[in-house]
Scaffold this motif. Sequence first.
Motif, PDB file in Angstrom:
ATOM      1  N   ILE A  78      -5.285 -37.777  19.022  1.00  0.00           N
ATOM      2  CA  ILE A  78      -4.623 -38.999  19.478  1.00  0.00           C
ATOM      3  C   ILE A  78      -5.196 -40.213  18.750  1.00  0.00           C
ATOM      4  O   ILE A  78      -4.449 -41.091  18.298  1.00  0.00           O
ATOM      5  CB  ILE A  78      -4.774 -39.150  21.000  1.00  0.00           C
ATOM      6  CG1 ILE A  78      -3.921 -38.110  21.726  1.00  0.00           C
ATOM      7  CG2 ILE A  78      -4.379 -40.562  21.443  1.00  0.00           C
ATOM      8  CD1 ILE A  78      -4.076 -38.138  23.228  1.00  0.00           C
ATOM      9  N   ILE A  79      -6.521 -40.268  18.621  1.00  0.00           N
ATOM     10  CA  ILE A  79      -7.146 -41.392  17.915  1.00  0.00           C
ATOM     11  C   ILE A  79      -6.717 -41.408  16.456  1.00  0.00           C
ATOM     12  O   ILE A  79      -6.353 -42.462  15.906  1.00  0.00           O
ATOM     13  CB  ILE A  79      -8.681 -41.304  18.028  1.00  0.00           C
ATOM     14  CG1 ILE A  79      -9.122 -41.515  19.482  1.00  0.00           C
ATOM     15  CG2 ILE A  79      -9.343 -42.354  17.121  1.00  0.00           C
ATOM     16  CD1 ILE A  79     -10.609 -41.333  19.700  1.00  0.00           C
ATOM     17  N   TYR A  80      -6.727 -40.242  15.822  1.00  0.00           N
ATOM     18  CA  TYR A  80      -6.300 -40.160  14.422  1.00  0.00           C
ATOM     19  C   TYR A  80      -4.832 -40.544  14.279  1.00  0.00           C
ATOM     20  O   TYR A  80      -4.440 -41.215  13.314  1.00  0.00           O
ATOM     21  CB  TYR A  80      -6.530 -38.751  13.897  1.00  0.00           C
ATOM     22  CG  TYR A  80      -6.529 -38.637  12.392  1.00  0.00           C
ATOM     23  CD1 TYR A  80      -7.715 -38.606  11.674  1.00  0.00           C
ATOM     24  CD2 TYR A  80      -5.332 -38.573  11.681  1.00  0.00           C
ATOM     25  CE1 TYR A  80      -7.719 -38.504  10.293  1.00  0.00           C
ATOM     26  CE2 TYR A  80      -5.319 -38.472  10.305  1.00  0.00           C
ATOM     27  CZ  TYR A  80      -6.510 -38.440   9.614  1.00  0.00           C
ATOM     28  OH  TYR A  80      -6.507 -38.363   8.242  1.00  0.00           O
ATOM     29  N   GLY A  81      -4.024 -40.124  15.253  1.00  0.00           N
ATOM     30  CA  GLY A  81      -2.598 -40.440  15.202  1.00  0.00           C
ATOM     31  C   GLY A  81      -2.289 -41.909  15.376  1.00  0.00           C
ATOM     32  O   GLY A  81      -1.194 -42.364  15.006  1.00  0.00           O
ATOM     33  N   THR A  82      -3.233 -42.675  15.939  1.00  0.00           N
ATOM     34  CA  THR A  82      -3.020 -44.122  16.086  1.00  0.00           C
ATOM     35  C   THR A  82      -2.793 -44.775  14.737  1.00  0.00           C
ATOM     36  O   THR A  82      -1.905 -45.617  14.572  1.00  0.00           O
ATOM     37  CB  THR A  82      -4.225 -44.776  16.788  1.00  0.00           C
ATOM     38  OG1 THR A  82      -4.467 -44.133  18.036  1.00  0.00           O
ATOM     39  CG2 THR A  82      -3.975 -46.258  17.033  1.00  0.00           C
ATOM     40  N   LEU A  84       4.974 -35.629  17.510  1.00  0.00           N
ATOM     41  CA  LEU A  84       4.811 -34.225  17.157  1.00  0.00           C
ATOM     42  C   LEU A  84       3.914 -33.511  18.162  1.00  0.00           C
ATOM     43  O   LEU A  84       4.150 -32.352  18.524  1.00  0.00           O
ATOM     44  CB  LEU A  84       4.240 -34.103  15.743  1.00  0.00           C
ATOM     45  CG  LEU A  84       3.987 -32.692  15.224  1.00  0.00           C
ATOM     46  CD1 LEU A  84       5.274 -31.880  15.215  1.00  0.00           C
ATOM     47  CD2 LEU A  84       3.378 -32.738  13.829  1.00  0.00           C
ATOM     48  N   MET A  85       2.883 -34.213  18.631  1.00  0.00           N
ATOM     49  CA  MET A  85       1.996 -33.628  19.640  1.00  0.00           C
ATOM     50  C   MET A  85       2.752 -33.367  20.941  1.00  0.00           C
ATOM     51  O   MET A  85       2.512 -32.353  21.617  1.00  0.00           O
ATOM     52  CB  MET A  85       0.812 -34.558  19.889  1.00  0.00           C
ATOM     53  CG  MET A  85      -0.137 -34.683  18.699  1.00  0.00           C
ATOM     54  SD  MET A  85      -1.461 -35.881  18.975  1.00  0.00           S
ATOM     55  CE  MET A  85      -2.394 -35.048  20.258  1.00  0.00           C
ATOM     56  N   LEU A  86       3.656 -34.266  21.304  1.00  0.00           N
ATOM     57  CA  LEU A  86       4.487 -34.033  22.490  1.00  0.00           C
ATOM     58  C   LEU A  86       5.350 -32.790  22.307  1.00  0.00           C
ATOM     59  O   LEU A  86       5.503 -31.980  23.232  1.00  0.00           O
ATOM     60  CB  LEU A  86       5.370 -35.249  22.755  1.00  0.00           C
ATOM     61  CG  LEU A  86       4.710 -36.491  23.356  1.00  0.00           C
ATOM     62  CD1 LEU A  86       5.707 -37.632  23.423  1.00  0.00           C
ATOM     63  CD2 LEU A  86       4.170 -36.190  24.748  1.00  0.00           C
ATOM     64  N   ASN A  87       5.915 -32.637  21.133  1.00  0.00           N
ATOM     65  CA  ASN A  87       6.763 -31.477  20.863  1.00  0.00           C
ATOM     66  C   ASN A  87       5.955 -30.182  20.912  1.00  0.00           C
ATOM     67  O   ASN A  87       6.413 -29.166  21.445  1.00  0.00           O
ATOM     68  CB  ASN A  87       7.435 -31.640  19.501  1.00  0.00           C
ATOM     69  CG  ASN A  87       8.415 -30.526  19.194  1.00  0.00           C
ATOM     70  OD1 ASN A  87       9.059 -29.991  20.091  1.00  0.00           O
ATOM     71  ND2 ASN A  87       8.538 -30.167  17.935  1.00  0.00           N
ATOM     72  N   GLU A  88       4.747 -30.209  20.342  1.00  0.00           N
ATOM     73  CA  GLU A  88       3.914 -29.014  20.335  1.00  0.00           C
ATOM     74  C   GLU A  88       3.450 -28.647  21.737  1.00  0.00           C
ATOM     75  O   GLU A  88       3.268 -27.468  22.055  1.00  0.00           O
ATOM     76  CB  GLU A  88       2.704 -29.227  19.418  1.00  0.00           C
ATOM     77  CG  GLU A  88       3.070 -29.315  17.939  1.00  0.00           C
ATOM     78  CD  GLU A  88       1.872 -29.612  17.068  1.00  0.00           C
ATOM     79  OE1 GLU A  88       0.853 -30.110  17.619  1.00  0.00           O
ATOM     80  OE2 GLU A  88       1.928 -29.363  15.859  1.00  0.00           O
ATOM     81  N   PRO A 103      -0.850 -37.694  25.025  1.00  0.00           N
ATOM     82  CA  PRO A 103      -0.067 -38.362  23.962  1.00  0.00           C
ATOM     83  C   PRO A 103       1.026 -39.266  24.517  1.00  0.00           C
ATOM     84  O   PRO A 103       1.275 -40.348  23.983  1.00  0.00           O
ATOM     85  CB  PRO A 103       0.532 -37.186  23.182  1.00  0.00           C
ATOM     86  CG  PRO A 103      -0.377 -36.047  23.456  1.00  0.00           C
ATOM     87  CD  PRO A 103      -0.841 -36.232  24.862  1.00  0.00           C
ATOM     88  N   GLY A 104       1.678 -38.835  25.610  1.00  0.00           N
ATOM     89  CA  GLY A 104       2.697 -39.690  26.228  1.00  0.00           C
ATOM     90  C   GLY A 104       2.102 -40.970  26.766  1.00  0.00           C
ATOM     91  O   GLY A 104       2.702 -42.050  26.633  1.00  0.00           O
ATOM     92  N   LEU A 114       1.261 -24.647  31.722  1.00  0.00           N
ATOM     93  CA  LEU A 114      -0.065 -24.068  31.491  1.00  0.00           C
ATOM     94  C   LEU A 114      -1.105 -25.120  31.116  1.00  0.00           C
ATOM     95  O   LEU A 114      -2.253 -25.065  31.583  1.00  0.00           O
ATOM     96  CB  LEU A 114       0.020 -22.999  30.401  1.00  0.00           C
ATOM     97  CG  LEU A 114      -1.286 -22.292  30.025  1.00  0.00           C
ATOM     98  CD1 LEU A 114      -1.826 -21.523  31.231  1.00  0.00           C
ATOM     99  CD2 LEU A 114      -1.062 -21.361  28.842  1.00  0.00           C
ATOM    100  N   ALA A 115      -0.707 -26.073  30.279  1.00  0.00           N
ATOM    101  CA  ALA A 115      -1.639 -27.104  29.796  1.00  0.00           C
ATOM    102  C   ALA A 115      -0.920 -28.452  29.765  1.00  0.00           C
ATOM    103  O   ALA A 115      -0.535 -28.940  28.696  1.00  0.00           O
ATOM    104  CB  ALA A 115      -2.155 -26.731  28.409  1.00  0.00           C
ATOM    105  N   PRO A 116      -0.733 -29.077  30.919  1.00  0.00           N
ATOM    106  CA  PRO A 116       0.034 -30.335  30.980  1.00  0.00           C
ATOM    107  C   PRO A 116      -0.610 -31.495  30.227  1.00  0.00           C
ATOM    108  O   PRO A 116       0.081 -32.450  29.867  1.00  0.00           O
ATOM    109  CB  PRO A 116       0.102 -30.631  32.480  1.00  0.00           C
ATOM    110  CG  PRO A 116      -1.027 -29.879  33.084  1.00  0.00           C
ATOM    111  CD  PRO A 116      -1.189 -28.644  32.254  1.00  0.00           C
ATOM    112  N   TRP A 117      -1.933 -31.400  29.974  1.00  0.00           N
ATOM    113  CA  TRP A 117      -2.596 -32.487  29.256  1.00  0.00           C
ATOM    114  C   TRP A 117      -2.104 -32.623  27.820  1.00  0.00           C
ATOM    115  O   TRP A 117      -2.260 -33.682  27.211  1.00  0.00           O
ATOM    116  CB  TRP A 117      -4.109 -32.260  29.271  1.00  0.00           C
ATOM    117  CG  TRP A 117      -4.556 -30.958  28.690  1.00  0.00           C
ATOM    118  CD1 TRP A 117      -4.790 -30.681  27.375  1.00  0.00           C
ATOM    119  CD2 TRP A 117      -4.794 -29.736  29.397  1.00  0.00           C
ATOM    120  NE1 TRP A 117      -5.154 -29.368  27.220  1.00  0.00           N
ATOM    121  CE2 TRP A 117      -5.186 -28.760  28.441  1.00  0.00           C
ATOM    122  CE3 TRP A 117      -4.732 -29.366  30.733  1.00  0.00           C
ATOM    123  CZ2 TRP A 117      -5.494 -27.455  28.796  1.00  0.00           C
ATOM    124  CZ3 TRP A 117      -5.048 -28.074  31.085  1.00  0.00           C
ATOM    125  CH2 TRP A 117      -5.422 -27.131  30.132  1.00  0.00           C
TER     126      TRP A 117
END
Length: 272
Positions: free
Chosen positions: A67-71, A226-230, A245-246, A237-240
Amino acid sequence: MKEFIRTHTAFSLYSALVLLIVIIAIFSPWLTPHDAFASDLGNALKAPSETHWFGTDKLGRDVLSRIIYGTGLSLFMAFTIVCLVAIIGTIVGSIAGYFGGVVEMVLMRICDIMISFPGIVLAIAIAGIMGGSVGNTILALTIVGWAKYARLVRSLVIKVRQEDYIAAAIMSGGTSSVILRRHILPNSMPLVVVTASMDLGIMMLEVAGLSFLGFGAQPPTPEWGLMLNEGRQYLQLAPWLMMFPGAAILLVVAIFNVWSDSLRDILDPRQK
C-alpha cells in the motif's frame, strides 16, 4: 505566514495532509517495512499481526508495504494525467476561444464528440484495445479527459478577449502568441488550477477502477485498484486484502477533495 494560517486554517490543515501524502509517495520505496515485491508462500494470507500490520496476501507479500509503495504509483499516475489533460485542454481551448470561426467550430465539435461518450467507458475501450499497463492507462484517461478543460478555457478566453486591455494590446501591435501568453492565459489559470486540483481525487479513483477491471497496472505492480482485484476472491477468507487498500483509496481521495474545495474558496472567494 502565521496570519495566512490563522485566516485559512482548514486549507493549511488539508495542505499539511496533502504534503504528507506527497512525501510518502516520493519516499515510498524507502518507507516500506518489508519488500513490497518479495514473496513468502509460507506466510501467505496471514492475518494482521505485529510483524505484518495489514496482513499478507496470497503470495505472502506484506500488504502495508504494498500500500505504501502503491501511494507513489497512484499519485504519479493521477498527477501525470491531470497535468496532461490540463495542458492539452488549455492549448486547444485557448486557440478555439481566441481565433474563433472555423477553427473554433472544428475544435469544439471534436470536444463535443469526446464529451458525448461516458469517460470511464471510453477509457476502458481504449485501454482494452492497447492492453493493460501503466502507460496505456495514462494515455487512455488523457484522451478522454482533455475536452472538459478545452471547453472551460474556451469560455474563459472568450470572456477575457472582450476586455479593453486586449483591444489595446492588439492595437499596439501585439502578436496573437504574445497576447495569449501575457494577457489571456494568466487570467484563465486560477480556474484551471482549481479544476485540476479537484480532478486529482477523481483521477485516482479512475486509475484504481481501470486497474481493478484489469485494464490498468498489471501484476506484480503494487497498485491499489489491482490489489483490490487480487483480494476480491479472498473476501471471506482474508478480508484485509480488500479492506486496507480500499481504506487507502477512500482516505487519500477524501483528503484531496477537501483540499481542492478549500483551495477553490481561496482562489475564488465568490464560490464560498
